[in-house]
Every structure is written in C-alpha cells, then in structure tokens.
Scaffold this motif. Structure first.
Motif, PDB file in Angstrom:
ATOM      1  N   GLY A   1       0.823  -1.193   0.000  1.00 42.32           N
ATOM      2  CA  GLY A   1       0.000   0.000   0.000  1.00 42.32           C
ATOM      3  C   GLY A   1       0.862   1.250   0.000  1.00 42.32           C
ATOM      4  N   ASP A   2       0.275   2.349  -0.423  1.00 47.05           N
ATOM      5  CA  ASP A   2       0.913   3.665  -0.337  1.00 47.05           C
ATOM      6  C   ASP A   2       0.323   4.351   0.892  1.00 47.05           C
ATOM      7  OD1 ASP A   2       1.761   6.284  -0.543  1.00 47.05           O
ATOM      8  OD2 ASP A   2       1.341   6.465  -2.683  1.00 47.05           O
TER       9      ASP A   2
ATOM     10  N   GLU B   1      -5.548   1.039  -2.345  1.00 48.51           N
ATOM     11  CA  GLU B   1      -6.229   1.830  -3.373  1.00 48.51           C
ATOM     12  C   GLU B   1      -5.367   3.016  -3.797  1.00 48.51           C
ATOM     13  OE1 GLU B   1      -9.381   1.331  -4.906  1.00 48.51           O
ATOM     14  OE2 GLU B   1      -9.048  -0.648  -4.043  1.00 48.51           O
ATOM     15  N   ALA B   2      -4.711   3.660  -2.826  1.00 52.34           N
ATOM     16  CA  ALA B   2      -3.838   4.793  -3.131  1.00 52.34           C
ATOM     17  C   ALA B   2      -2.646   4.340  -3.982  1.00 52.34           C
ATOM     18  CB  ALA B   2      -3.352   5.440  -1.839  1.00 52.34           C
ATOM     19  N   TYR B   3      -2.129   3.158  -3.700  1.00 53.19           N
ATOM     20  CA  TYR B   3      -1.030   2.590  -4.499  1.00 53.19           C
ATOM     21  C   TYR B   3      -1.462   2.416  -5.951  1.00 53.19           C
ATOM     22  CZ  TYR B   3       2.162  -1.103  -6.154  1.00 53.19           C
ATOM     23  OH  TYR B   3       3.047  -1.850  -6.877  1.00 53.19           O
ATOM     24  N   THR B   4      -2.646   1.832  -6.157  1.00 50.22           N
ATOM     25  CA  THR B   4      -3.132   1.613  -7.523  1.00 50.22           C
ATOM     26  C   THR B   4      -3.404   2.929  -8.229  1.00 50.22           C
ATOM     27  OG1 THR B   4      -4.092  -0.501  -6.840  1.00 50.22           O
ATOM     28  CG2 THR B   4      -4.858   0.423  -8.911  1.00 50.22           C
ATOM     29  N   ASP B   5      -3.976   3.898  -7.519  1.00 47.75           N
ATOM     30  CA  ASP B   5      -4.200   5.219  -8.110  1.00 47.75           C
ATOM     31  C   ASP B   5      -2.884   5.826  -8.591  1.00 47.75           C
ATOM     32  OD1 ASP B   5      -6.899   5.031  -7.544  1.00 47.75           O
ATOM     33  OD2 ASP B   5      -6.795   6.240  -5.717  1.00 47.75           O
ATOM     34  N   ARG B   6      -1.855   5.686  -7.781  1.00 47.21           N
ATOM     35  CA  ARG B   6      -0.541   6.232  -8.150  1.00 47.21           C
ATOM     36  C   ARG B   6       0.034   5.492  -9.354  1.00 47.21           C
ATOM     37  NH1 ARG B   6       3.827   7.787  -3.488  1.00 47.21           N
ATOM     38  NH2 ARG B   6       5.232   9.039  -4.785  1.00 47.21           N
ATOM     39  N   LEU B   7      -0.128   4.177  -9.377  1.00 43.60           N
ATOM     40  CA  LEU B   7       0.364   3.382 -10.496  1.00 43.60           C
ATOM     41  C   LEU B   7      -0.296   3.795 -11.806  1.00 43.60           C
ATOM     42  CD1 LEU B   7       2.025   0.857 -11.418  1.00 43.60           C
ATOM     43  CD2 LEU B   7      -0.022  -0.496 -10.926  1.00 43.60           C
TER      44      LEU B   7
ATOM     45  N   GLU C   1       9.804   4.774   1.066  1.00 44.92           N
ATOM     46  CA  GLU C   1       9.290   5.205   2.370  1.00 44.92           C
ATOM     47  C   GLU C   1       7.772   5.157   2.423  1.00 44.92           C
ATOM     48  OE1 GLU C   1      11.086   5.812   4.962  1.00 44.92           O
ATOM     49  OE2 GLU C   1      13.060   5.734   3.981  1.00 44.92           O
ATOM     50  N   SER C   2       7.125   5.328   1.288  1.00 44.00           N
ATOM     51  CA  SER C   2       5.659   5.326   1.257  1.00 44.00           C
ATOM     52  C   SER C   2       5.075   3.936   1.403  1.00 44.00           C
ATOM     53  CB  SER C   2       5.170   5.953  -0.059  1.00 44.00           C
ATOM     54  OG  SER C   2       5.576   7.301  -0.161  1.00 44.00           O
ATOM     55  N   VAL C   3       5.779   2.921   0.875  1.00 46.49           N
ATOM     56  CA  VAL C   3       5.234   1.552   0.929  1.00 46.49           C
ATOM     57  C   VAL C   3       5.780   0.745   2.103  1.00 46.49           C
ATOM     58  CG1 VAL C   3       4.909   1.528  -1.578  1.00 46.49           C
ATOM     59  CG2 VAL C   3       6.992   0.532  -0.601  1.00 46.49           C
ATOM     60  N   ALA C   4       6.892   1.188   2.684  1.00 45.62           N
ATOM     61  CA  ALA C   4       7.569   0.399   3.728  1.00 45.62           C
ATOM     62  C   ALA C   4       6.670   0.011   4.904  1.00 45.62           C
ATOM     63  CB  ALA C   4       8.797   1.159   4.240  1.00 45.62           C
ATOM     64  N   PRO C   5       5.726   0.854   5.345  1.00 40.02           N
ATOM     65  CA  PRO C   5       4.875   0.428   6.474  1.00 40.02           C
ATOM     66  C   PRO C   5       4.056  -0.822   6.194  1.00 40.02           C
ATOM     67  CG  PRO C   5       4.771   2.808   6.199  1.00 40.02           C
ATOM     68  CD  PRO C   5       5.497   2.279   5.009  1.00 40.02           C
ATOM     69  N   SER C   6       3.901  -1.196   4.929  1.00 40.75           N
ATOM     70  CA  SER C   6       3.134  -2.403   4.590  1.00 40.75           C
ATOM     71  C   SER C   6       3.694  -3.631   5.290  1.00 40.75           C
ATOM     72  CB  SER C   6       3.134  -2.629   3.077  1.00 40.75           C
ATOM     73  OG  SER C   6       2.571  -1.539   2.381  1.00 40.75           O
ATOM     74  N   VAL C   7       5.021  -3.704   5.404  1.00 35.87           N
ATOM     75  CA  VAL C   7       5.631  -4.900   6.005  1.00 35.87           C
ATOM     76  C   VAL C   7       5.323  -4.972   7.495  1.00 35.87           C
ATOM     77  CG1 VAL C   7       7.450  -4.934   4.260  1.00 35.87           C
ATOM     78  CG2 VAL C   7       7.892  -3.816   6.451  1.00 35.87           C
ATOM     79  N   GLU C   8       5.121  -3.822   8.136  1.00 38.82           N
ATOM     80  CA  GLU C   8       4.797  -3.830   9.563  1.00 38.82           C
ATOM     81  C   GLU C   8       3.365  -4.292   9.804  1.00 38.82           C
ATOM     82  OE1 GLU C   8       5.747  -0.068  11.288  1.00 38.82           O
ATOM     83  OE2 GLU C   8       7.920  -0.362  11.067  1.00 38.82           O
TER      84      GLU C   8
ATOM     85  N   LEU D   1      10.564   1.053  -6.622  1.00 40.05           N
ATOM     86  CA  LEU D   1      10.440   1.995  -7.725  1.00 40.05           C
ATOM     87  C   LEU D   1       9.112   1.849  -8.446  1.00 40.05           C
ATOM     88  CD1 LEU D   1      14.007   1.627  -9.318  1.00 40.05           C
ATOM     89  CD2 LEU D   1      13.203   3.407  -7.746  1.00 40.05           C
ATOM     90  N   MET D   2       8.596   2.959  -8.895  1.00 35.95           N
ATOM     91  CA  MET D   2       7.429   3.005  -9.772  1.00 35.95           C
ATOM     92  C   MET D   2       7.814   3.857 -10.963  1.00 35.95           C
ATOM     93  SD  MET D   2       3.490   3.949  -8.694  1.00 35.95           S
ATOM     94  CE  MET D   2       3.262   2.538  -7.611  1.00 35.95           C
TER      95      MET D   2
END
Length: 321
Positions: free
Chosen positions: A68-69, A85-91, A238-245, A313-314
């Motif tokens: 996620g973003d 959803e924010a991740y997909t919007d950004r993609l 940094e935007s996606v890293a919290p996903s692992v937590e 990376l995106m």
C-alpha cells in the motif's frame, strides 16, 4: 511450540516430558502419525494464496496482495484497503490518458485488471498460477486470461502497455525487460512497480531479509542495454515500507495464539505437546524453524529494515528506437 522452534534454532535439546514413574514418554513415529502423506506433496503455495486472499477480502473487501501507499495514512490494518487503493491510483498515473490495450503481467487476483477495464482499457492477463488464473476470471470476466508463464507468452508487438505490479521480480531479469519491449506496439510503454535490492542489501542467513527482487544496479544496466528510456520514475520506498509492519503484526497475533495453546498443552497435556514438538523438529529443518520463529515471534521485518535493504520503484519506460 515456538519455544521448540527457538530451541532448534539455538541447537538446544528437546527432551520428552517424564511420567510420574520416571519413564520418558515416547511419541509415535512420523510414519505412524502420517501414514498416507509420505508421497503426497501439499500445494502450500495455493493454500497460502487462498488463505491470504480470503483474509484480505474479509479485511478490505478486495483481493489485493500488493503493498500500500501509506502517504497521509495512519499505519494500521484498518487502513490497508485505502493504502492499497492509493497505491493503484498512483500506479495508474503512469498510463497513457487514452484507452489502451494492456498486458497485465502477473495479474494477481484480477483486481487491477477490473479497475483498468472500468476505465475503458482492453486487458489481457498472463499468469502462471492456475489458482490465481481462476480468481482473475472471476474478478475480471472481461479480461482475456492466459494461464502461462510470461517467459513463454507468445511475442507479438500488439500492446500499448506492458504492466508489472509487483510481478517483475519473479521473472529473470535478462528475460523480463527484453520480452516486454518486444510485446509493445509502436509508441507503447512499460509500466513497472516493484521492489529491488538496494546497494546496502544484506543477507542474514539463516533468517530472511525483508524485501528482495532484482538488484537495482543490475536492473538499471539492463534498461540501458535495451535502449529503454525512463519517462518518469519515483522512489516510493518510504511510502510503501509500512506495509511490512502491518503484515508482521498479523503474524505476531498468530504467534501469540500459538504460544497460548503451547502453554495450555504444557500444563495439561505434556505428552501430546511433546509429540507435536517432535513432529515439528522432524518435518522442519533448523533453517525453516528459525525463519518461522522470525515470522511469528520477532519484529525484524519493519519499515526501517525494509528501507535499509530495498528500493521500491514506480516508473514508466519506452523504447528509444
């Protein structure tokens, strides 16, 4: 039971509990416990995907397994859906504004394809997993699903976009970009979002290092060798890293449940507990037990460790010639 995993990890003994008369309890052999399973390999990947997708749909309403973003969002399981959803919007900002013919390479469970079709795009999915191919057909019935590996997908320059959303890392680097380039129609582009091993990536055997993927330096060399131009690129580590937590918190809840059960067994059914421990030590190697303990009981998979070892990376790329 987790204590046994840790004991195995540290090389400690796992002795059977003594009975009242001083004799040791002896558990039945693994052959006796599992007489009909010796030659039947479980499809653990399909089981894991099924459980993971079911959990995500229960939690978020969607069958997404990607990161996620978390920009502007509190990091909690309750926000996993909005973050994805924010991740997909950004993609999707890397896609052309006009309707396109898109090859979704990897495809997941078809959630991305469903959104693309709703935006007016024509979508084909290439996916090697029969289980996920079935989910794609269910979630994106208007998409054409090819149940095969990307490496074996017939090459014809007919797509406006080759899309990789956390699937590129599973394709050999020397094959992925070259085949994607060959699949593009004139004026087409590659849209890619994935995790790469950074220059500071460290392996900590026997434990697993969070993240992974191709080495980012090797990826950039491949881009140059294939005369691909990066149209736009963002480092969103940094935007996606919290996903692992968020994922790790779920595993820790499972670990806590196992410890509670283990404590009850130790006090009330020591013989059964010892048999289960023996089964675990017999069926899992020391490396697997160490990684299982890491997953269930530790917090080494966190945003700081992820950012120190990976670059997410995106980007959009297109052929220069």
């Amino acid at each position: 039971m987790i204590a046994t995993i840790k004991a195995g990890m540290e090389g400690g003994p796992c002795e059977p509990a003594p009975c009242a008369d001083g004799h040791r309890l002896r558990a039945p052999s693994i052959r006796a416990i599992l007489p009909h399973m010796e030659n039947r390999k479980l499809d653990t990947r399909a089981i894991g995907l099924d459980v993971g997708l079911s959990f995500c749909k229960w939690l978020t309403g969607k069958e997404n397994l990607h990161y996620g973003d978390w920009t502007g969002l509190a990091v909690s399981a309750a926000n996993l859906g909005p973050a994805q959803e924010a991740y997909t919007d950004r993609l999707f900002t890397y896609l052309p504004e006009r309707p396109c013919r898109i090859l979704d390479c990897g495809g997941g469970a078809g959630e991305t394809a469903r959104r693309l079709i709703a935006l007016g795009h024509e979508v084909e999915i290439v996916i090697p997993s029969s289980f996920l191919a079935g989910r794609c057909r269910e979630n994106a019935p208007a998409a054409q699903v090819h149940e095969t590996r990307f490496e074996e997908f017939p090459i014809a320059p007919r797509f406006d976009v080759c899309l990789f959303s956390e699937s590129f890392q599973y394709i050999p680097l020397e094959i992925g970009l070259g085949r994607a380039r060959a699949l593009l129609a004139p004026g087409g582009r590659i849209v890619l979002a994935d995790c790469f091993r950074s220059e500071g990536h460290k392996r900590c055997a026997p434990l697993a290092t969070v993240g992974g993927g191709h080495a980012v330096s090797a990826f950039r060399r491949a881009v140059a060798d294939l005369d691909l131009e990066i149209l736009d690129e963002a480092d969103i580590t940094e935007s996606v890293a919290p996903s692992v937590e968020v994922e790790q918190e779920l595993y820790n809840v499972i670990g806590h449940a196992i410890m509670r059960i283990d404590g009850e067994l130790q006090g009330k059914h020591p013989g059964k507990r010892w048999a289960l421990h023996r089964l675990l030590r017999t069926t899992l190697s020391g490396r697997k037990r160490a990684r299982l303990h890491q997953r269930l009981m530790e917090q080494t998979r966190n945003r700081t460790t992820f950012a120190a070892n990976n670059t997410y990376l995106m980007m959009g790329l297109h052929p220069m010639t």
